[in-house]
Design a protein around this motif. Structure first.
Motif, mmCIF file in Angstrom:
data_model
loop_
_atom_site.group_PDB
_atom_site.id
_atom_site.type_symbol
_atom_site.label_atom_id
_atom_site.label_comp_id
_atom_site.label_asym_id
_atom_site.label_seq_id
_atom_site.Cartn_x
_atom_site.Cartn_y
_atom_site.Cartn_z
ATOM 1 N N PHE A 1 0.841 -1.204 0.000
ATOM 2 C CA PHE A 1 0.000 0.000 0.000
ATOM 3 C C PHE A 1 0.872 1.249 0.000
ATOM 4 O O PHE A 1 0.626 2.183 -0.768
ATOM 5 C CB PHE A 1 -0.926 -0.005 1.219
ATOM 6 C CG PHE A 1 -1.748 1.243 1.355
ATOM 7 C CD1 PHE A 1 -2.949 1.374 0.676
ATOM 8 C CD2 PHE A 1 -1.331 2.293 2.154
ATOM 9 C CE1 PHE A 1 -3.716 2.524 0.792
ATOM 10 C CE2 PHE A 1 -2.074 3.449 2.278
ATOM 11 C CZ PHE A 1 -3.277 3.565 1.593
ATOM 12 N N MET A 2 1.896 1.274 0.862
ATOM 13 C CA MET A 2 2.758 2.455 0.954
ATOM 14 C C MET A 2 3.478 2.716 -0.362
ATOM 15 O O MET A 2 3.570 3.859 -0.815
ATOM 16 C CB MET A 2 3.755 2.302 2.108
ATOM 17 C CG MET A 2 3.099 2.349 3.472
ATOM 18 S SD MET A 2 4.248 2.412 4.860
ATOM 19 C CE MET A 2 4.986 0.788 4.804
ATOM 20 N N LYS A 3 3.993 1.666 -0.990
ATOM 21 C CA LYS A 3 4.682 1.825 -2.275
ATOM 22 C C LYS A 3 3.727 2.256 -3.374
ATOM 23 O O LYS A 3 4.041 3.144 -4.175
ATOM 24 C CB LYS A 3 5.370 0.521 -2.678
ATOM 25 C CG LYS A 3 6.623 0.225 -1.905
ATOM 26 C CD LYS A 3 7.264 -1.047 -2.416
ATOM 27 C CE LYS A 3 8.564 -1.341 -1.719
ATOM 28 N NZ LYS A 3 9.217 -2.544 -2.276
ATOM 29 N N ALA A 4 2.562 1.640 -3.420
ATOM 30 C CA ALA A 4 1.602 1.930 -4.485
ATOM 31 C C ALA A 4 1.085 3.364 -4.415
ATOM 32 O O ALA A 4 0.807 3.980 -5.449
ATOM 33 C CB ALA A 4 0.431 0.948 -4.419
ATOM 34 N N HIS A 5 0.965 3.899 -3.196
ATOM 35 C CA HIS A 5 0.359 5.214 -3.031
ATOM 36 C C HIS A 5 1.337 6.288 -2.570
ATOM 37 O O HIS A 5 0.942 7.436 -2.374
ATOM 38 C CB HIS A 5 -0.823 5.122 -2.070
ATOM 39 C CG HIS A 5 -1.902 4.233 -2.586
ATOM 40 N ND1 HIS A 5 -2.742 4.595 -3.617
ATOM 41 C CD2 HIS A 5 -2.243 2.970 -2.257
ATOM 42 C CE1 HIS A 5 -3.562 3.601 -3.871
ATOM 43 N NE2 HIS A 5 -3.278 2.604 -3.074
ATOM 44 N N GLY A 6 2.609 5.931 -2.427
ATOM 45 C CA GLY A 6 3.626 6.913 -2.058
ATOM 46 C C GLY A 6 3.377 7.573 -0.714
ATOM 47 O O GLY A 6 3.435 8.791 -0.618
ATOM 48 N N VAL A 7 3.072 6.769 0.299
ATOM 49 C CA VAL A 7 2.832 7.302 1.643
ATOM 50 C C VAL A 7 3.670 6.557 2.669
ATOM 51 O O VAL A 7 3.966 5.377 2.503
ATOM 52 C CB VAL A 7 1.347 7.229 2.061
ATOM 53 C CG1 VAL A 7 0.477 8.049 1.156
ATOM 54 C CG2 VAL A 7 0.857 5.814 2.131
ATOM 55 N N VAL A 8 4.061 7.274 3.723
ATOM 56 C CA VAL A 8 4.794 6.686 4.840
ATOM 57 C C VAL A 8 4.279 7.359 6.117
ATOM 58 O O VAL A 8 4.266 8.586 6.203
ATOM 59 C CB VAL A 8 6.320 6.921 4.721
ATOM 60 C CG1 VAL A 8 7.062 6.373 5.925
ATOM 61 C CG2 VAL A 8 6.854 6.321 3.441
ATOM 62 N N PRO A 9 3.853 6.567 7.107
ATOM 63 C CA PRO A 9 3.436 7.182 8.362
ATOM 64 C C PRO A 9 4.649 7.692 9.130
ATOM 65 O O PRO A 9 5.680 7.023 9.198
ATOM 66 C CB PRO A 9 2.743 6.040 9.113
ATOM 67 C CG PRO A 9 3.346 4.796 8.551
ATOM 68 C CD PRO A 9 3.717 5.118 7.131
ATOM 69 N N VAL A 10 4.527 8.902 9.706
ATOM 70 C CA VAL A 10 5.655 9.487 10.431
ATOM 71 C C VAL A 10 5.308 9.903 11.853
ATOM 72 O O VAL A 10 6.203 10.145 12.658
ATOM 73 C CB VAL A 10 6.265 10.694 9.681
ATOM 74 C CG1 VAL A 10 6.943 10.246 8.400
ATOM 75 C CG2 VAL A 10 5.241 11.765 9.414
ATOM 76 N N SER A 11 4.009 9.997 12.154
ATOM 77 C CA SER A 11 3.612 10.377 13.507
ATOM 78 C C SER A 11 2.189 9.914 13.763
ATOM 79 O O SER A 11 1.469 9.549 12.835
ATOM 80 C CB SER A 11 3.709 11.894 13.700
ATOM 81 O OG SER A 11 2.759 12.546 12.881
ATOM 82 N N GLU A 12 1.815 9.931 15.041
ATOM 83 C CA GLU A 12 0.450 9.586 15.391
ATOM 84 C C GLU A 12 0.062 10.303 16.677
ATOM 85 O O GLU A 12 0.916 10.668 17.485
ATOM 86 C CB GLU A 12 0.284 8.083 15.581
ATOM 87 C CG GLU A 12 1.039 7.541 16.783
ATOM 88 C CD GLU A 12 0.801 6.068 17.039
ATOM 89 O OE1 GLU A 12 -0.337 5.612 16.908
ATOM 90 O OE2 GLU A 12 1.770 5.387 17.378
ATOM 91 N N SER A 13 -1.225 10.528 16.811
ATOM 92 C CA SER A 13 -1.782 11.047 18.051
ATOM 93 C C SER A 13 -3.055 10.244 18.306
ATOM 94 O O SER A 13 -3.354 9.289 17.581
ATOM 95 C CB SER A 13 -2.094 12.545 17.926
ATOM 96 O OG SER A 13 -3.209 12.743 17.085
ATOM 97 N N GLU A 14 -3.805 10.633 19.289
ATOM 98 C CA GLU A 14 -5.050 9.915 19.565
ATOM 99 C C GLU A 14 -6.072 10.103 18.451
ATOM 100 O O GLU A 14 -6.972 9.287 18.296
ATOM 101 C CB GLU A 14 -5.641 10.380 20.891
ATOM 102 C CG GLU A 14 -4.851 9.926 22.094
ATOM 103 C CD GLU A 14 -5.511 10.303 23.403
ATOM 104 O OE1 GLU A 14 -6.730 10.570 23.413
ATOM 105 O OE2 GLU A 14 -4.804 10.324 24.408
#
Length: 87
Positions: A53-66
């Protein structure tokens, strides 16, 4: 795909650097830019995205909150991966 866009054409022709194009897009869309040195060494612990999914859509998670997940995105105009990633 940003490479098929007018901005992509301008960068391929060498009329605009990729960095300048990214900065202009971030300014117009009022989105922050994250330098490579600011990226975390590992994705957030509670965010699990498939590599495919990340490769196909060019996204990488870098942070999170509630309430939200911070993503690096190759094409901020493509809403699908942004909308698909929810806590």
């Amino acid at each position: 795909d940003p490479r098929g866009s007018f901005i992509g054409l301008m960068t391929r022709l060498g009329l605009v650097s990729e960095r300048d194009a990214a900065e202009a897009m971030a300014e117009v869309l009022k989105l922050p830019m994250l330098a490579a040195r600011e990226c975390p060494d590992a994705p957030p612990a509670n965010v699990q995205l498939a590599v495919k999914f990340m490769k196909a859509h060019g996204v990488v998670p870098v942070s999170e909150s509630e309430t939200e997940v911070g993503l690096l995105v190759a094409n901020p105009l493509d809403r699908y991966p942004i909308d698909a990633v929810q806590l």
